[in-house]
Design an enzyme around this catalytic site. Structure first.
Site: not given
Ligand code: AMP
Length: 217
Positions: A13, A88, A127, A160, A172
């Site tokens: 993404k 999400r 990564r 990282r 996750r």
């Molecule tokens: P990401 O960079 O999108 O993988 O997000 C990293 C972490 O941020 C996630 O594992 C959640 O802890 C938090 N996070 C990001 N976006 C959301 C969202 N829309 N709702 C809830 N938690 C989020």
């Protein structure tokens, strides 16, 4: 144009969102990046969400919804935005619908990047990114041409993510399947969902997304 990219962690993404920001001229809004910036700044929000993020769980809906609501009201989102990592949960999707309705607008595209779980842990755990320009690399799949030097900007600093480890990744992925996957029927039932195959190369995923965007719904 207003669009959403939905996919599990490691589905690409972020890579696609960065590319679309350049090619489509719309703002990439990554809730994960916004939260990481809050953690790094040591703000009250950052302190509140750090442990939740490190463990791989989702941050509470009200925190995220408020963050996005503030953000899409800013001038650089006037011509559109690309949501990367939001919504999400169904509650977030409903809140987004209300926000857009209030502004007299709606989503143009919801694109799912579909990837099997088996590939994701390996993709994510290896990564890293350039700390200066954000270019993405991987220990196995994409190392810098010269070890320790970014191919794009020449920086020697890399970083990282704290949650790119096997244990947090399992949490996750579980969060994706239980809390985020229900968004797929949610948008499908509204005639918005389009799916691309994320198991192929970055170039091929880009091609599929561009083909989807060129179709008007
Ligand atoms: P990401 O960079 O999108 O993988 O997000 C990293 C972490 O941020 C996630 O594992 C959640 O802890 C938090 N996070 C990001 N976006 C959301 C969202 N829309 N709702 C809830 N938690 C989020």
């Amino acid at each position: 144009m207003k669009l959403i990219l939905i996919g599990p962690p490691g589905s690409g993404k972020g890579t696609q969102a960065m590319r679309l920001e350049r090619t489509q001229g719309i703002k990439q809004l990554s809730t994960g990046d916004m939260l990481r910036a809050a953690v790094n700044s040591g703000s009250e929000l950052g302190q509140h969400v750090k442990d939740i993020m490190d463990s791989g769980q989702l941050v509470p809906d009200d925190v995220i919804v408020k963050m996005i609501e503030d953000r899409i009201g800013q001038p650089d989102c006037k011509h559109g935005f690309l949501l990367d990592g939001f919504p999400r949960t169904i509650a977030q999707a409903e809140a987004l619908d209300r926000m857009l309705e209030h502004r007299g607008t709606q989503l143009d595209h919801v694109i799912e990047i579909k990837v099997d779980d088996t590939m994701l842990i390996e993709r994510v755990v290896g990564r890293f990114t350039c700390a200066n320009c954000g270019e993405g690399y991987h220990d196995t799949f994409k190392r810098p041409k010269q070890a320790g030097v970014c191919d794009v900007c020449g920086s020697t600093h890399f970083k990282r993510r704290a949650d790119d480890n096997t244990e947090a990744m399992k949490t996750r992925l579980a969060a994706f399947h239980t809390q985020t996957a229900p968004l797929l029927p949610y948008y499908h039932n509204r005639g918005k969902l389009e799916t691309v195959d994320g198991m192929t190369s970055i170039e091929e995923v880009s091609r599929q997304i561009d083909a989807t965007l060129s179709k008007s719904l």
